[in-house]
Design an enzyme around this catalytic site. Sequence first.
Site, short mmCIF file in Angstrom:
data_model
loop_
_atom_site.label_atom_id
_atom_site.label_comp_id
_atom_site.label_asym_id
_atom_site.label_seq_id
_atom_site.Cartn_x
_atom_site.Cartn_y
_atom_site.Cartn_z
N TYR A 1 0.12 -10.23 -0.07
CA TYR A 1 0.96 -9.67 0.80
C TYR A 1 0.68 -10.43 2.05
O TYR A 1 -0.01 -10.95 2.22
CB TYR A 1 0.88 -8.23 1.17
CG TYR A 1 -0.68 -7.75 1.46
CD1 TYR A 1 -0.84 -7.66 2.61
CD2 TYR A 1 -1.52 -7.22 0.65
CE1 TYR A 1 -2.02 -7.39 3.37
CE2 TYR A 1 -2.80 -6.78 1.06
CZ TYR A 1 -2.75 -6.77 2.60
OH TYR A 1 -4.15 -6.51 3.06
N TYR B 1 0.97 -1.27 -0.05
CA TYR B 1 0.06 0.19 0.10
C TYR B 1 0.93 1.23 -0.04
O TYR B 1 1.86 1.23 0.64
CB TYR B 1 -0.83 0.20 1.14
CG TYR B 1 -2.21 -1.10 1.33
CD1 TYR B 1 -3.33 -0.72 0.71
CD2 TYR B 1 -1.83 -2.26 1.82
CE1 TYR B 1 -3.98 -1.89 0.68
CE2 TYR B 1 -3.02 -3.13 2.03
CZ TYR B 1 -4.15 -2.94 1.11
OH TYR B 1 -5.12 -3.82 1.38
N HIS C 1 -7.21 -8.51 -3.24
CA HIS C 1 -8.29 -7.81 -3.10
C HIS C 1 -8.33 -6.48 -3.23
O HIS C 1 -7.35 -5.90 -3.06
CB HIS C 1 -8.81 -8.35 -1.58
CG HIS C 1 -7.92 -7.64 -0.46
ND1 HIS C 1 -6.60 -8.32 0.02
CD2 HIS C 1 -7.78 -6.89 0.30
CE1 HIS C 1 -6.09 -7.68 0.72
NE2 HIS C 1 -6.80 -6.78 1.01
N ARG D 1 -2.46 -12.47 2.56
CA ARG D 1 -3.89 -12.01 2.09
C ARG D 1 -4.10 -12.13 0.49
O ARG D 1 -3.17 -12.03 -0.09
CB ARG D 1 -3.90 -10.47 2.24
CG ARG D 1 -3.95 -10.09 3.72
CD ARG D 1 -5.42 -9.93 4.33
NE ARG D 1 -6.37 -10.55 3.83
CZ ARG D 1 -7.79 -9.80 3.31
NH1 ARG D 1 -7.87 -8.54 3.42
NH2 ARG D 1 -8.56 -10.77 2.91
#
Length: 239
Positions: A147, A108, A160, A157
């Site tokens: 990640y 991110y 998404h 994860r």
Amino acid sequence: MQESARDPQPFRPPAAGTQPSYDTPAYLSTRARHPTQALVLAPHTVTETTGPRFTSARFPSLADISGTGAQAAQGERIIVGGRVLDEDGRPVPHTMVEIWQANAAGRYAHALDQHNAPLDPNFHGVGRVFSDAEGRWRFVTIKPGAYPWRNHANAWRPNHIHFSLFGQGFAQRLITQMYFPGDPLLPLDPIFNCVPDVAARDRLIADFDLEITQPEYALGYRFDIVLRGRGATPFEEPR
């Protein structure tokens, strides 16, 4: 006389197991975040239900986040589109739809994300649009990467995209996540599996859509969002 699709219908609450539980032991963060006492109902006042007015004049749309200016972001460009619908399949127009996501490397663009993966200077990972008169919305973005997240041993994860939908005020916000078909991490992910009902979980997975796909440009995925009722999309916030 047969009812039309526009006739009022009685409210049908979500069936048991179709929405995530506050406390999901496999999702470790819920141990510290879920309520430990009975919830207290706080009735909404005019302040919570009528403002602010979310319009593109005050909140400019950003529908293409696949790059900055003439510079394309790294990764697979995709198109994600769908409709915002009520429980009877009727469109919900003028809904502010926001997304945020990791880049193609699974990182991110946020100071708190120190995952050992590269940042992309041409990908900021946030977008905003408003649904049209038929409830339609559309983003051009980059397929996010998986990640690690340290919830359990070797935890990753799935790919998404986070979604936020606003109604007519701050108290009318719903948050969910969209996943991609065929992801091998889905059966292993505690957040995805917070929703006990299999059919409801599947509503979090987008469908590949050839009509949204643009030739020689990007693959397309459809993700319709149903706000309430028996077929509602699972949301992270109580409704």
